[in-house]
Structure formats: C-alpha cells, structure tokens
Write a protein that holds these residues in place. Structure first.
Motif, PDB file in Angstrom:
ATOM      1  N   UNK A  65       0.821  -1.214   0.000  1.00  0.00           N
ATOM      2  CA  UNK A  65       0.000   0.000   0.000  1.00  0.00           C
ATOM      3  C   UNK A  65       0.856   1.266   0.000  1.00  0.00           C
ATOM      4  N   UNK A  66       0.180   2.409  -0.114  1.00  0.00           N
ATOM      5  CA  UNK A  66       0.863   3.692  -0.186  1.00  0.00           C
ATOM      6  C   UNK A  66       1.719   4.011   1.032  1.00  0.00           C
ATOM      7  N   UNK A  67       1.183   3.855   2.264  1.00  0.00           N
ATOM      8  CA  UNK A  67       2.009   4.147   3.437  1.00  0.00           C
ATOM      9  C   UNK A  67       3.280   3.283   3.511  1.00  0.00           C
ATOM     10  N   UNK A  68       3.174   2.015   3.136  1.00  0.00           N
ATOM     11  CA  UNK A  68       4.357   1.142   3.128  1.00  0.00           C
ATOM     12  C   UNK A  68       5.349   1.615   2.069  1.00  0.00           C
ATOM     13  N   UNK A  69       4.820   1.987   0.910  1.00  0.00           N
ATOM     14  CA  UNK A  69       5.675   2.508  -0.169  1.00  0.00           C
ATOM     15  C   UNK A  69       6.366   3.786   0.291  1.00  0.00           C
ATOM     16  N   UNK A  70       5.621   4.675   0.949  1.00  0.00           N
ATOM     17  CA  UNK A  70       6.195   5.923   1.455  1.00  0.00           C
ATOM     18  C   UNK A  70       7.320   5.642   2.447  1.00  0.00           C
ATOM     19  N   UNK A  71       7.111   4.667   3.347  1.00  0.00           N
ATOM     20  CA  UNK A  71       8.151   4.312   4.315  1.00  0.00           C
ATOM     21  C   UNK A  71       9.422   3.849   3.605  1.00  0.00           C
ATOM     22  N   UNK A  72       9.261   3.072   2.533  1.00  0.00           N
ATOM     23  CA  UNK A  72      10.424   2.604   1.784  1.00  0.00           C
ATOM     24  C   UNK A  72      11.135   3.772   1.098  1.00  0.00           C
ATOM     25  N   UNK A  73      10.366   4.705   0.567  1.00  0.00           N
ATOM     26  CA  UNK A  73      10.964   5.887  -0.060  1.00  0.00           C
ATOM     27  C   UNK A  73      11.739   6.706   0.969  1.00  0.00           C
ATOM     28  N   UNK A  74      11.170   6.861   2.164  1.00  0.00           N
ATOM     29  CA  UNK A  74      11.814   7.642   3.222  1.00  0.00           C
ATOM     30  C   UNK A  74      13.062   6.951   3.767  1.00  0.00           C
ATOM     31  N   UNK A  75      13.090   5.624   3.721  1.00  0.00           N
ATOM     32  CA  UNK A  75      14.220   4.862   4.259  1.00  0.00           C
ATOM     33  C   UNK A  75      15.402   4.815   3.295  1.00  0.00           C
ATOM     34  N   UNK A  76      15.185   5.239   2.047  1.00  0.00           N
ATOM     35  CA  UNK A  76      16.233   5.162   1.030  1.00  0.00           C
ATOM     36  C   UNK A  76      16.823   6.554   0.813  1.00  0.00           C
ATOM     37  N   UNK A  77      18.129   6.684   0.970  1.00  0.00           N
ATOM     38  CA  UNK A  77      18.764   8.002   0.826  1.00  0.00           C
ATOM     39  C   UNK A  77      18.620   8.563  -0.589  1.00  0.00           C
ATOM     40  N   UNK A  78      18.388   7.706  -1.564  1.00  0.00           N
ATOM     41  CA  UNK A  78      18.228   8.167  -2.952  1.00  0.00           C
ATOM     42  C   UNK A  78      16.851   8.776  -3.201  1.00  0.00           C
ATOM     43  N   UNK A  79      15.868   8.478  -2.331  1.00  0.00           N
ATOM     44  CA  UNK A  79      14.500   8.945  -2.580  1.00  0.00           C
ATOM     45  C   UNK A  79      13.882   9.720  -1.420  1.00  0.00           C
ATOM     46  N   UNK A  80      14.548   9.783  -0.288  1.00  0.00           N
ATOM     47  CA  UNK A  80      13.909  10.394   0.879  1.00  0.00           C
ATOM     48  C   UNK A  80      13.670  11.892   0.728  1.00  0.00           C
ATOM     49  N   UNK A  81      14.348  12.538  -0.221  1.00  0.00           N
ATOM     50  CA  UNK A  81      14.180  13.984  -0.440  1.00  0.00           C
ATOM     51  C   UNK A  81      13.011  14.304  -1.370  1.00  0.00           C
ATOM     52  N   UNK A  82      12.433  13.293  -2.020  1.00  0.00           N
ATOM     53  CA  UNK A  82      11.367  13.527  -3.009  1.00  0.00           C
ATOM     54  C   UNK A  82      10.039  13.761  -2.281  1.00  0.00           C
ATOM     55  N   UNK A  83       9.397  14.905  -2.510  1.00  0.00           N
ATOM     56  CA  UNK A  83       8.108  15.156  -1.859  1.00  0.00           C
ATOM     57  C   UNK A  83       7.035  14.199  -2.369  1.00  0.00           C
TER      58      UNK A  83
END
Length: 130
Positions: A65-83
């Motif tokens: 789901x979206x919240x899980x996907x968001x957590x993965x994005x936030x945990x990755x230094x390559x994507x955590x800056x993307x709003x």
C-alpha cells in the motif's frame, strides 16, 4: 522539447484509469513530464532510477500500500528527499494530520477534478503552473 525547469512527476496507482487521467491532466495543463507505476514496488524502483521532482502516491493498492511505499521511499537516501502527495478515496478523521506528521506534503482526495489537479499539486509543493 522539455524546458530545463519542467517538473517530473511519478504517479503510483494501481488503477489504470486514474493514472491516465492524472497523467493527461499534468502533461497538458501544467506541461510536466509524467512517469507512471502500477504498484508500490514498481514506484520505489522507478523513483530510485528516475529521481522525479514529486510523487503522487495512491494509498490503497494491493500488495504494497501507499504508506508502506512511502516508508520505503523515506528509508532510502536516494528517494527520501522527493516530496510525496497521497491520493486517496477513503477519508478518515485524523488521516490528514497523521500523514502530515509522517512527512506527506498533502492529501488529494478521489475523485479529483482533473482541471484542478496541477493547481492543487503546485500549491502544495510551492511550484508555479505556467
């Protein structure tokens, strides 16, 4: 030809019709480049490779789901800056405040008005729509 200030948006939604409507809206009305993904897993992979300027992320998707996907994005230094802007059909009291506390830029509710989508996103992200 895209200008140097053209924004790149990644739409992550399992519903093909939502992806298409949002893509057409953002490309035609805002002149933004749009990438799409049909699952959270695909969305994370594309975000890492493509480095979009923002992500429009569905909350309710099968598998991841979206919240899980968001957590993965936030945990990755390559994507955590993307709003990230969430897209949801289910509105629960307190959801917006909860999502904001996690670092979500804003929540856009389905069904959204295609003519307003670029404006809603631009306002939330502090961008101008040419």
């Amino acid at each position: 030809m895209l200008s140097l200030n053209t924004k790149r948006i990644l739409i992550v939604d399992d519903a093909e019709d939502i992806r298409e409507v949002a893509q057409v809206s953002l490309e035609l009305l805002a002149g933004w480049e749009v990438l799409t993904a049909s699952s959270g897993k695909e969305g994370v992979a594309k975000a890492i490779i493509e480095q979009p300027d923002a992500i429009l992320l569905d909350v309710m998707m099968p598998g991841q789901d979206g919240p899980t996907t968001f957590q993965q994005l936030q945990a990755n230094s390559a994507t955590q800056h993307i709003p990230v802007i969430l897209l949801t059909a289910k509105v629960m009291p307190g959801d917006s405040a909860h999502f904001a506390s996690l670092g979500i830029v804003t929540v856009i509710y389905k069904p959204f008005e295609p003519l307003n989508l670029p404006v809603l996103m631009a306002e939330a992200l502090g961008w101008s729509v040419d």
